[in-house]
Design a protein around this motif. Structure first.
Motif, PDB file in Angstrom:
ATOM      1  N   ILE A   6       0.839  -1.196   0.000  1.00 57.69           N
ATOM      2  CA  ILE A   6       0.000   0.000   0.000  1.00 57.69           C
ATOM      3  C   ILE A   6       0.878   1.252   0.000  1.00 57.69           C
ATOM      4  O   ILE A   6       0.643   2.202  -0.763  1.00 57.69           O
ATOM      5  N   LEU A  45       1.113   4.182  -2.897  1.00 59.22           N
ATOM      6  CA  LEU A  45       0.889   5.603  -2.716  1.00 59.22           C
ATOM      7  C   LEU A  45       2.109   6.434  -3.110  1.00 59.22           C
ATOM      8  O   LEU A  45       1.962   7.581  -3.508  1.00 59.22           O
ATOM      9  N   MET A 100      -0.750  -6.307  -3.801  1.00 62.26           N
ATOM     10  CA  MET A 100      -1.541  -6.183  -2.586  1.00 62.26           C
ATOM     11  C   MET A 100      -2.785  -7.064  -2.654  1.00 62.26           C
ATOM     12  O   MET A 100      -3.156  -7.725  -1.678  1.00 62.26           O
ATOM     13  N   PHE A 142      -6.408  12.093   8.405  1.00 58.19           N
ATOM     14  CA  PHE A 142      -6.227  10.656   8.252  1.00 58.19           C
ATOM     15  C   PHE A 142      -5.804  10.012   9.572  1.00 58.19           C
ATOM     16  O   PHE A 142      -6.299   8.950   9.956  1.00 58.19           O
ATOM     17  N   VAL A 189      -8.182  -1.758   9.292  1.00 58.08           N
ATOM     18  CA  VAL A 189      -8.202  -0.316   9.553  1.00 58.08           C
ATOM     19  C   VAL A 189      -6.998   0.352   8.913  1.00 58.08           C
ATOM     20  O   VAL A 189      -7.114   1.419   8.283  1.00 58.08           O
ATOM     21  N   VAL A 190      -5.847  -0.281   9.027  1.00 60.15           N
ATOM     22  CA  VAL A 190      -4.645   0.322   8.442  1.00 60.15           C
ATOM     23  C   VAL A 190      -4.806   0.451   6.928  1.00 60.15           C
ATOM     24  O   VAL A 190      -4.506   1.493   6.331  1.00 60.15           O
ATOM     25  N   MET A 191      -5.322  -0.621   6.301  1.00 60.30           N
ATOM     26  CA  MET A 191      -5.531  -0.562   4.854  1.00 60.30           C
ATOM     27  C   MET A 191      -6.533   0.528   4.496  1.00 60.30           C
ATOM     28  O   MET A 191      -6.323   1.302   3.556  1.00 60.30           O
ATOM     29  N   VAL A 240      -7.287   3.248   6.130  1.00 62.88           N
ATOM     30  CA  VAL A 240      -6.750   4.581   6.301  1.00 62.88           C
ATOM     31  C   VAL A 240      -5.720   4.890   5.223  1.00 62.88           C
ATOM     32  O   VAL A 240      -5.646   6.006   4.712  1.00 62.88           O
ATOM     33  N   GLY A 241      -4.952   3.875   4.845  1.00 61.98           N
ATOM     34  CA  GLY A 241      -4.012   4.073   3.752  1.00 61.98           C
ATOM     35  C   GLY A 241      -4.729   4.478   2.479  1.00 61.98           C
ATOM     36  O   GLY A 241      -4.328   5.428   1.792  1.00 61.98           O
ATOM     37  N   LEU A 261      -7.624   5.836   2.299  1.00 61.74           N
ATOM     38  CA  LEU A 261      -8.188   7.160   2.527  1.00 61.74           C
ATOM     39  C   LEU A 261      -7.142   8.241   2.287  1.00 61.74           C
ATOM     40  O   LEU A 261      -7.412   9.258   1.628  1.00 61.74           O
ATOM     41  N   PHE A 262      -5.958   7.982   2.784  1.00 64.08           N
ATOM     42  CA  PHE A 262      -4.868   8.934   2.587  1.00 64.08           C
ATOM     43  C   PHE A 262      -4.603   9.128   1.096  1.00 64.08           C
ATOM     44  O   PHE A 262      -4.418  10.248   0.620  1.00 64.08           O
ATOM     45  N   GLY A 263      -4.622   8.017   0.367  1.00 66.43           N
ATOM     46  CA  GLY A 263      -4.421   8.118  -1.077  1.00 66.43           C
ATOM     47  C   GLY A 263      -5.502   8.964  -1.714  1.00 66.43           C
ATOM     48  O   GLY A 263      -5.222   9.839  -2.534  1.00 66.43           O
ATOM     49  N   VAL A 264      -6.754   8.724  -1.339  1.00 69.40           N
ATOM     50  CA  VAL A 264      -7.849   9.481  -1.931  1.00 69.40           C
ATOM     51  C   VAL A 264      -7.675  10.961  -1.649  1.00 69.40           C
ATOM     52  O   VAL A 264      -7.922  11.812  -2.508  1.00 69.40           O
ATOM     53  N   SER A 268      -6.738   3.897  -4.957  1.00 71.68           N
ATOM     54  CA  SER A 268      -6.892   4.028  -3.506  1.00 71.68           C
ATOM     55  C   SER A 268      -8.258   3.545  -3.060  1.00 71.68           C
ATOM     56  O   SER A 268      -8.404   2.920  -1.996  1.00 71.68           O
ATOM     57  N   ILE A 275      -8.226  -0.046  -2.703  1.00 67.35           N
ATOM     58  CA  ILE A 275      -7.609  -0.457  -1.437  1.00 67.35           C
ATOM     59  C   ILE A 275      -8.634  -0.394  -0.309  1.00 67.35           C
ATOM     60  O   ILE A 275      -8.738  -1.306   0.522  1.00 67.35           O
TER      61      ILE A 275
END
Lengths: 715, 203, 114, 363
Positions: free
Chosen positions: B20, B24, B39, B103, C12-14, C16-17, C19-22, C34, C37
């Protein structure tokens, strides 16, 4: 007591599939042809008659081939007496029971199917030439195939529900066929009349089905299957005294479709359709549907004993049988009398059909189902032949009135001979025709039955036979013998075309074969017991298969009918061929003229139905109209709604202009100000929107976490 | 002591998180797409650990095999100017400060909510974990797949028609969008030049 | 046995990752990636919960509720396929009209300065 | 349940040698892998020989008897070459393509049974679906490899490859749906057992089985990108397609992957339509008899399936030397316009047969 105890239900996928094909092929070809007709109308063209006619005939030939396969397979492979091939599938299921959709192959349905397939194929073949040059040729064949498919479905149905569906399809398609020349007002009205008359019967039929369902439901065996109903009766689950009334209601349906006494008015009108249609619809097939239904539900009004005797049950149930028989007798007499006065060649045949239908209904009513079916087979064959012959004559002379014919023997030898064969059958000419034997069996059946006033009924039936002989001879003489009366300048009678001729000859051969068959069975049965119980004796074998035996053929029983027939024929020849003055003066007597008037008005039955149906309807309608005009229009609409709403509108106008508009305009100003200012927030950046959304989500989640911990600590 | 499946799970989850992060951070979209494929296969293996062979097959064949081809195609067909991601940590934080804050808040809150509710005694009552259960026999796995199919058709009967309709609509809609007739006059100046470079020369 | 918390933490980690990408990515293709993901994070959570709740007689008897999570994952995979197809079509269309799919540069919906 | 679940070679390793299950798995995998690898050496040799004979040449003759060791020699040569990478290539993507294609090809062999008595590396409930799933990684891998090579031939080849693979996966899957519906299981073991009891599918359902099998075989040829469907690597226009920039051991791996694909497709065709390791094509009763004992013998089954695969390898070589390449539009229209509708028709016939729904009553 139980006749059905040995009955065995067999699953034979091959036969059932063939039977499905018998129904489907005409149906699908019919629908396909109607689709082609739609294309024709859209593109303003006409497909070649060779194509559409071939499709129509091929549909029926497919049925005929399958029907032949079925009839041979069924009678060779299975013991028709004890084995029935039934293929059912559930159609609509409910908590109480299942409406099935299925096919039943038993002796009656198989024979009827084959007969129908044969006659319908010949008539289709005939029609390819008869309808030549018609603008709606495709529609004709489409509807005809559709109609035949519906009839097949009705005949092969294994239960009342499916039978009713196809019954209604029959009604619709007959409506389309009778109204084939719909631009003609008389054809359109005839179609409407046929449809409405049939509808009266259909309602009765539907109520009867519902009634039977209710009764069987109460007996915890909800079913509409003929087979299962027979079983229920024979093992005593349901008594016949419960079923007499639904039986009567079902007979009501048969009255409509088979043109029994009160509802026969539509049949002669229905001759407005093309002649092949008349031959198919109104002589051999459709009107036989009601009588065929009677033979399917005979258990509701007749008890069949273990020793092959049919007798009328005691109690209420006897009423149904009596009613059927007496209605049949009266229908036979009335039909024959009206046929005497008719001048149109097709109408004569139509009324003769009504008369013969009365005969068959009469036999069914006495419980001698096989005798009725026996005559049904004979009648279907020769009557379709007769109609086709009449069609040939009309095709040639371009008129339907008998006064425009005469002396056609010279010009149309084929038609002459085939018509002669058919008419001999209709008359029941002693010993050499099929009609003679079946009619004789019928007269014996009514004589031996135990319905009230059986002797009187027998006498009337005998008189009817005489009258039949008279008008048949009259028709024959006026059409083929004597001097030509048509307009020689415009009409040139010609020989019938090759295809029509072939059709006539095929049917004539069928009549001859039947005559020989019946004769061998009956006369040979007198001579040897072996022949009497063999395949040759059609009546005996049929009764054996169903489980009913009537009185055997006896020469002594035939004497009255022979006398009646000879009397009728000689009277007709004396009156119309030799023109003996005494007889002609008899015809022109005042009493006879009066009687003729009554008869020509069809005994007022049409008027009676008009009064019964129209009178109350008009009365109710006029009351409703008055109510509408005075109460609804006058008071409610004019006073309450109109005046009230005008006043209301005045007030609301004031309110609107003074109050609401001010508020709305103010709100609008505020909104546009706000929008103009807030517009600057929209940057068009998607990620910014997403960020704001996520910001909201973050806020929400934080609040949720806080609340969660609060509740957690309180606990 | 940590068991074999647990160790496997940890390895795969670190692999997934690594994928991931790479998705990104890599500079090219195409690279992001193939990291995504990796992934997705990792997630598929986790499904296998949850004893769901058939969902594993769906994940691999539809996600890793089907959707990723679409993504790769899209990435190749729309490749133009790649977004330059800040290379230094400080610059990265400076550029994405507000996003990072959001985030982090969402992540921490979600973790707290989910983990506290899962760890509460109400949740534990009467349940035991089937995740990473290696004692299942071959017959039982056959039985599960068969019963999933039966359940899908019998109890969730509308799912498949719904999905079929959705996919058909998506297919027809996207085909319609892509093959739509267009003319050069409708395009922006950039694209006009790209599709019709000779015009520029003439000007 | 793997504890369900591990699965959920990873989920949750995936999420949020993704989400961060979006939130941070500018290229529409990357935003779609994203989103995929995030969908996978949801799938994982569904599978985890499905693996925890089941009846006592497992795996010898099944009921519909034992496969609810699987069915949801099935639906999500199907929806993701539809979404990817539509996304590809939209991006191609956008690319054709604007010459790029950087969403920061595409803001024709914004009111232009008058 | 007719499946014969069990660990690989369980009779031998667990029953007689009393090994631990994981050791049995490891040894079985090694044996199966070696078998596959040996066949990867034999199959290209056979193909080269057959093609040479068909073209009037002699083929490899120098290394070993009849040139039998030509392929190992080539392999050694390739491994010994320098590992080059084009300038500007995406490093990770360049390796990833090789990695994905190689591993997926080998992983596809897991659920394929080699005999009815547990001769199977891993008995999954999703058998055939697993093979399809793993195989579906191939198109994105080709696309990534083509893109990562930084060469226009590679890129165009990758595009063509992905498009072709997707176009032919659908008729391929639809053509086997009928078989799956009739058997009621994805497992290749059960599909083969069903055919052992009821006859091979290729001869059933009034030609529908034959047509479905043919569609599957043709799609398989297209999936392996062999002649006449070798558009992605059409050497006259694209040099070597997506494989252009790979050299040395990478090229060797790619070539081996190609033959692995050929093997997998032939095997799947055998399992689904030609009875897998069965030797008797029509239905027989299950009573103990000589023929039944014979066909249940694991060695006979193993030999049978190996022979059958080599027949198909021969057919593939034959096609390669006899047929001409299709154009891309011909290829796509063949896939979408002809094979897909026909395969749906065969599916309808399969579903309508008396073994599933039975609505085709005339049969």
């Amino acid at each position: 007591m139980v006749v059905e105890e040995g009955i065995q239900v067999i699953e034979d996928k091959f036969l059932i599939n063939s039977a499905i094909l018998v129904i489907l092929i005409p149906f699908l070809t019919g629908i396909f042809l109607l689709f082609l007709r739609g294309l024709e109308i859209r593109n303003k063209t006409k497909f070649s008659e060779r194509l559409t006619g071939s499709i129509g005939v091929a549909g029926l030939l497919g049925s005929l081939i399958n029907a032949t396969i079925i009839i041979f397979t069924y009678f060779n492979k299975y013991d028709a007496k004890t084995q029935r091939v039934i293929g059912d599938t559930p159609f609509v299921s409910s908590a109480h029971g299942t409406f099935k959709w299925g096919i039943s192959l038993d002796p009656l349905s198989v024979i009827m199917m084959f007969l129908l397939a044969f006659i319908a194929s010949v008539i289709h073949f005939y029609a390819t030439e008869y309808m030549h040059g018609d603008t709606a040729y495709t529609r004709f064949f489409g509807t005809l195939n559709f109609f035949t498919g519906a009839m097949f479905g009705f005949v092969l149905a294994s239960n009342l529900f499916m039978a009713f569906v196809f019954w209604e399809l029959l009604g619709v398609s007959s409506y389309m066929l009778i109204g084939y020349y719909w631009p003609k007002a008389s054809a359109a009205s005839a179609a409407k009349k046929a449809f409405l008359y049939n509808k009266i019967g259909d309602v009765s039929f539907l109520v009867g089905i519902a009634y039977i369902w209710q009764i069987t439901l109460k007996a915890h065996h909800p079913t509409l299957d003929y087979h299962e109903l027979t079983n229920l009766i024979s093992n005593g689950t349901i008594s016949i005294n419960q079923l007499w009334f639904p039986g009567l209601l079902l007979f009501g349906g048969a009255i409509g479709k088979s043109a029994q006494l009160p509802l026969f008015g539509w049949l002669p009108e229905a001759m407005e359709g093309p002649t092949p249609v008349s031959a198919l619809l109104h002589s051999s097939t459709m009107v036989k549907a009601g009588l065929f239904l009677l033979s399917r539900i005979y258990f509701t009004f007749v008890t069949v004993g273990g020793h092959y005797e049919a007798f009328i049950p005691e109690g209420d149930a006897a009423l149904t049988a009596t009613l059927i028989t007496w209605l049949g007798v009266l229908t036979a007499l009335c039909g024959a009398l009206i046929a005497l006065t008719a001048t149109d060649i097709k109408k004569v045949l139509a009324f003769s059909t009504i008369s013969q239908l009365g005969y068959i209904g009469m036999a069914m009513g006495t419980g001698q189902i096989h005798v009725g079916f026996y005559h049904l087979v004979s009648h279907a064959t020769f009557k379709s032949l007769l109609f086709l012959c009449a069609g040939a004559v009309i095709h040639s002379v371009h008129s339907q009135e008998m006064k425009d014919m005469g002396g056609l023997k010279k010009y149309m030898p084929y038609t002459y001979w085939t018509m002669l064969i058919g008419l001999l059958g209709l008359v029941g000419f002693p010993f050499i025709t099929n009609g003679f034997y079946s009619k004789d069996a019928l007269l014996v059946a009514i004589k031996n039955s135990d319905i009230p006033l059986a002797g009187l009924a027998f006498t009337i039936a005998l008189i009817t036979a005489g009258i039949t002989a008279f008008y048949s001879s009259k028709l024959f003489i006026l059409t083929f013998l004597g001097t030509p009366r048509y307009d020689k300048d415009h009409v040139h009678p010609h020989k019938t075309g090759i295809r029509m001729r072939i059709a006539l000859i095929i049917l004539a051969i069928a009549v001859v074969i039947e005559s020989v068959w019946w004769a061998v069975g009956s006369i040979g049965g007198l001579a040897s017991e072996k022949i009497n119980k063999s395949f040759w004796n059609f009546e005996y074998r049929l009764g054996d298969l169903i489980g009913i035996h009537g009185a055997p053929f006896a020469l002594i029983d035939t004497i009255p009918s022979i006398l009646a027939v000879i009397l009728g024929i000689s009277l007709a020849f004396g009156m119309y061929f030799y023109q003996i003055p005494f007889l002609i003066s008899l015809k022109e007597g005042g009493f006879i003229i009066k009687l003729e008037n009554i008869i020509a008005n069809r005994f007022g039955f049409d008027k009676l139905i008009y009064v019964l149906a129209m009178g109350p309807g008009m009365w109710v309608g006029s009351k409703f109209r008055r109510f509408d005009e005075e109460v609804i229009d006058g008071f409610i609409i004019n006073t309450v709604i109109k005046d009230g709403s005008l006043k209301l509108a005045d007030y609301s106008n004031k309110l609107d202009q003074d109050g609401i508009d001010g508020v709305v305009n103010g709100l609008g100003d505020i909104t546009s100000e706000l929008g103009y200012n807030l517009r600057k927030v929209q940057t068009g950046q998607t990620s910014q929107y997403a960020r704001w959304m996520m910001f909201g989500l973050a806020l929400l989640l934080s609040i949720m976490t806080l609340l969660y911990f609060q509740t957690f600590t309180i606990k | 002591m940590i068991s074999f499946v647990e160790a496997l799970f940890l390895v795969i989850s670190f692999f997934i998180v690594f994928c991931i992060i790479m998705t990104l951070l890599v500079p090219k979209t195409m690279q992001a797409a193939y990291w995504l494929i990796l992934m997705l296969t990792g997630v598929a293996v986790l499904f296998l650990l949850a004893n769901s062979e058939i969902i594993f097959a769906f994940q691999i064949s539809i996600y890793a095999g089907g959707i990723s081809v679409l993504l790769l195609f899209a990435a190749l067909l729309t490749q133009h100017e790649e977004y330059e991601f800040p290379r230094s940590i400080l610059g990265f934080i400076k550029v994405t400060a507000s996003q990072l804050a959001i985030f982090l808040i969402i992540g921490i809150n979600l973790l707290i909510l989910i983990l506290t509710s899962v760890m509460s005694s109400d949740f534990r009552k009467g349940t035991s974990s089937q995740l990473g259960d290696t004692t299942l026999t071959v017959e039982e796995s056959f039985f599960m797949t068969e019963n999933f199919s039966v359940t899908l058709w019998r109890d969730f009967g509308m799912v498949i028609p719904f999905l079929a309709f959705l996919l058909l609509t998506a297919l027809l809609g996207s085909v319609k969008l892509v093959i739509r007739e267009w003319e050069i006059e409708d395009l922006s100046d950039v694209m006009k030049n790209r599709y019709n470079p000779t015009q520029e020369v003439q000007q | 046995m793997i504890p369900v918390e591990w699965f959920l933490t990873l989920s949750v980690v995936m999420f949020v990752g993704g989400l961060f990408g979006v939130l941070t990515q500018k290229n529409a293709m990357r935003i779609l990636i994203s989103v995929e993901i995030m969908l996978n994070a949801a799938n994982l959570a569904f599978m985890a919960f499905n693996g925890v709740f089941y009846n006592a007689d497992f795996p010898n008897s099944f009921s519909a509720s034992d496969f609810e999570g699987w069915v949801f994952v099935f639906i999500i995979i199907g929806v993701a396929a539809a979404e990817a197809a539509i996304g590809l079509a939209i991006f191609l269309s956008v690319y054709r009209n604007f010459g790029e799919i950087q969403i920061t540069n595409i803001f024709t919906l914004k009111e232009q300065e008058v | 349940m007719a499946s014969d679940p069990g660990l690989p070679f369980e009779e031998l390793f667990i029953g007689r040698l009393k090994l631990e299950p994981w050791m049995a798995i490891a040894i079985g995998s090694i044996i199966a892998g070696s078998y596959i690898m040996i066949n990867q050496i034999i199959a290209p040799w056979i193909e080269r020989k057959v093609m040479a004979r068909m073209q009037g040449r002699r083929g490899p003759v120098h290394v070993g008897k009849w040139g039998f060791l030509q392929i190992p020699a080539d392999l050694l040569k390739m491994i010994g070459k320098e590992d080059t990478r084009p300038e500007g290539a995406d490093k990770f993507g360049f390796s990833l393509a090789i990695f994905l294609t190689g591993t997926t090809a080998i992983l596809s062999f897991a659920p394929l049974p080699w005999g009815s008595k547990g001769l199977i590396p891993g008995n999954f409930s999703i058998g055939i679906l697993y093979v399809f799933a793993v195989f579906s990684i191939f198109p994105p891998a080709m696309l990534v490899g083509g893109w990562a090579s930084n060469s226009k031939y590679s890129l165009i080849g990758g595009f063509r490859s992905a498009g072709q693979l997707i176009a032919y996966e659908i008729p391929m899957f639809v053509s086997i749906l009928g078989v799956i519906a009739v058997v009621g299981s994805f497992s290749l073991v059960e599909i083969t057992n069903y055919q052992m009891n009821n006859g091979w599918f290729i001869g059933k359902y009034y030609g529908a089985g034959l047509i479905a099998g043919l569609i599957f075989f043709i799609s398989g040829v297209a999936e392996t990108e062999r002649v006449p469907f070798d558009i992605p690597e059409a050497e006259a226009e694209l040099v070597m397609g997506p494989r252009t920039e790979f050299s040395g051991w990478r090229y060797a791996l790619l070539m081996m992957t190609e033959y692995l694909h050929l093997f997998i497709n032939s095997l799947l065709f055998l399992y689904l339509f030609v009875g897998g390791y069965d030797i008797w094509p029509v239905r027989v009763n299950n009573s103990p008899s000589f023929i039944n004992d014979f066909r249940m013998n694991p060695f006979v089954q193993f030999l049978a399936i190996t022979l059958k695969v080599y027949v198909l390898v021969f057919v593939a070589a034959w096609m390669r030397s006899a047929l001409a390449r299709l154009r891309i539009d011909q290829l796509l229209s063949l896939g979408w316009k002809y094979m897909l509708p026909v395969s749906i028709l065969t599916l309808v016939v399969f579903l309508g047969s008396k073994d599933v729904f039975g609505f085709l009553i005339f049969w």
